[in-house]
Write a protein that holds these residues in place. Structure first.
Motif, PDB file in Angstrom:
ATOM      1  N   GLU A 166      -4.424  -8.758   3.300  1.00 22.30           N
ATOM      2  CA  GLU A 166      -5.056  -7.686   2.533  1.00 22.30           C
ATOM      3  C   GLU A 166      -6.037  -8.314   1.556  1.00 22.30           C
ATOM      4  O   GLU A 166      -5.792  -9.403   1.026  1.00 22.30           O
ATOM      5  CB  GLU A 166      -4.011  -6.864   1.770  1.00 22.30           C
ATOM      6  CG  GLU A 166      -3.070  -6.095   2.669  1.00 22.30           C
ATOM      7  CD  GLU A 166      -3.730  -4.934   3.395  1.00 22.30           C
ATOM      8  OE1 GLU A 166      -4.796  -4.470   2.942  1.00 22.30           O
ATOM      9  OE2 GLU A 166      -3.169  -4.486   4.404  1.00 22.30           O
TER      10      GLU A 166
ATOM     11  N   LYS B 151       0.837  -1.209   0.000  1.00 18.95           N
ATOM     12  CA  LYS B 151       0.000   0.000   0.000  1.00 18.95           C
ATOM     13  C   LYS B 151       0.864   1.249   0.000  1.00 18.95           C
ATOM     14  O   LYS B 151       1.901   1.297   0.663  1.00 18.95           O
ATOM     15  CB  LYS B 151      -0.860   0.044   1.261  1.00 18.95           C
ATOM     16  CG  LYS B 151      -1.952  -0.957   1.335  1.00 18.95           C
ATOM     17  CD  LYS B 151      -2.655  -0.781   2.681  1.00 18.95           C
ATOM     18  CE  LYS B 151      -3.909  -1.575   2.782  1.00 18.95           C
ATOM     19  NZ  LYS B 151      -4.603  -1.350   4.050  1.00 18.95           N
TER      20      LYS B 151
ATOM     21  N   GLU C 197      -4.176   0.887  -2.272  1.00 18.09           N
ATOM     22  CA  GLU C 197      -4.262  -0.542  -2.032  1.00 18.09           C
ATOM     23  C   GLU C 197      -2.951  -1.220  -2.440  1.00 18.09           C
ATOM     24  O   GLU C 197      -2.135  -0.645  -3.158  1.00 18.09           O
ATOM     25  CB  GLU C 197      -5.387  -1.177  -2.874  1.00 18.09           C
ATOM     26  CG  GLU C 197      -6.759  -0.587  -2.672  1.00 18.09           C
ATOM     27  CD  GLU C 197      -7.037   0.644  -3.521  1.00 18.09           C
ATOM     28  OE1 GLU C 197      -8.100   1.241  -3.349  1.00 18.09           O
ATOM     29  OE2 GLU C 197      -6.172   1.032  -4.352  1.00 18.09           O
TER      30      GLU C 197
END
Length: 148
Positions: A106, A65, A71
């Motif tokens: 994630e 990130k 992201e």
């Protein structure tokens, strides 16, 4: 065929050379795209690659990130010309997605996809989230993967 995942500092000189050679062969020579491949992002990336007979034949990098996007992202996805149509791109993309979810915890991944590969990335669960734009003179779209 050997699948490897390494941080930049763990790559051997031969592996790094093979990665850069493959990226250059495909992105610069084959696609006739002049761009700055060595962008300093490699130093903070996970490098996932397939090695066969001491040659890198498929590769991608995973960026945490904040390096390219808010992201985690996957980029520089490449398969050697003579190795295409064997499922290598799907194999390394699925491995990257699993790694991001299982090891990095994630569940959103953003990519900048060349337009001709949109359907491939859709088949992996990515959705288009932008209009077409030019990146290094090639049409791209941003795509986002969200774990269901």
């Amino acid at each position: 065929m050997n699948l490897k995942m390494k941080k930049f500092s763990d790559l051997t000189v031969e592996e790094l050379y093979g990665i850069l050679k493959l990226r250059n062969e495909v992105f610069v020579v084959e696609q006739e795209c002049i761009y700055q491949d060595c962008d300093n992002k490699d130093k903070n990336a996970y490098h996932l690659f397939v090695e066969e007979n001491s040659e890198i034949i498929a590769y991608l990098r995973i960026l945490e990130k904040g390096i390219s996007y808010d992201e985690i992202s996957i980029g520089r996805v490449v398969v050697a010309k003579e190795q295409r149509k064997k499922g290598l791109a799907r194999k390394i993309m699925m491995k990257a997605i699993d790694f991001i979810q299982e090891e990095l915890n994630e569940y959103e991944i953003r990519i900048s996809a060349q337009e001709y590969l949109i359907d491939f990335y859709k088949s992996l669960g990515f959705e288009e989230v932008s209009e077409v734009y030019l990146e290094d003179s090639l049409p791209h779209k941003e795509m986002l993967y969200r774990k269901a």
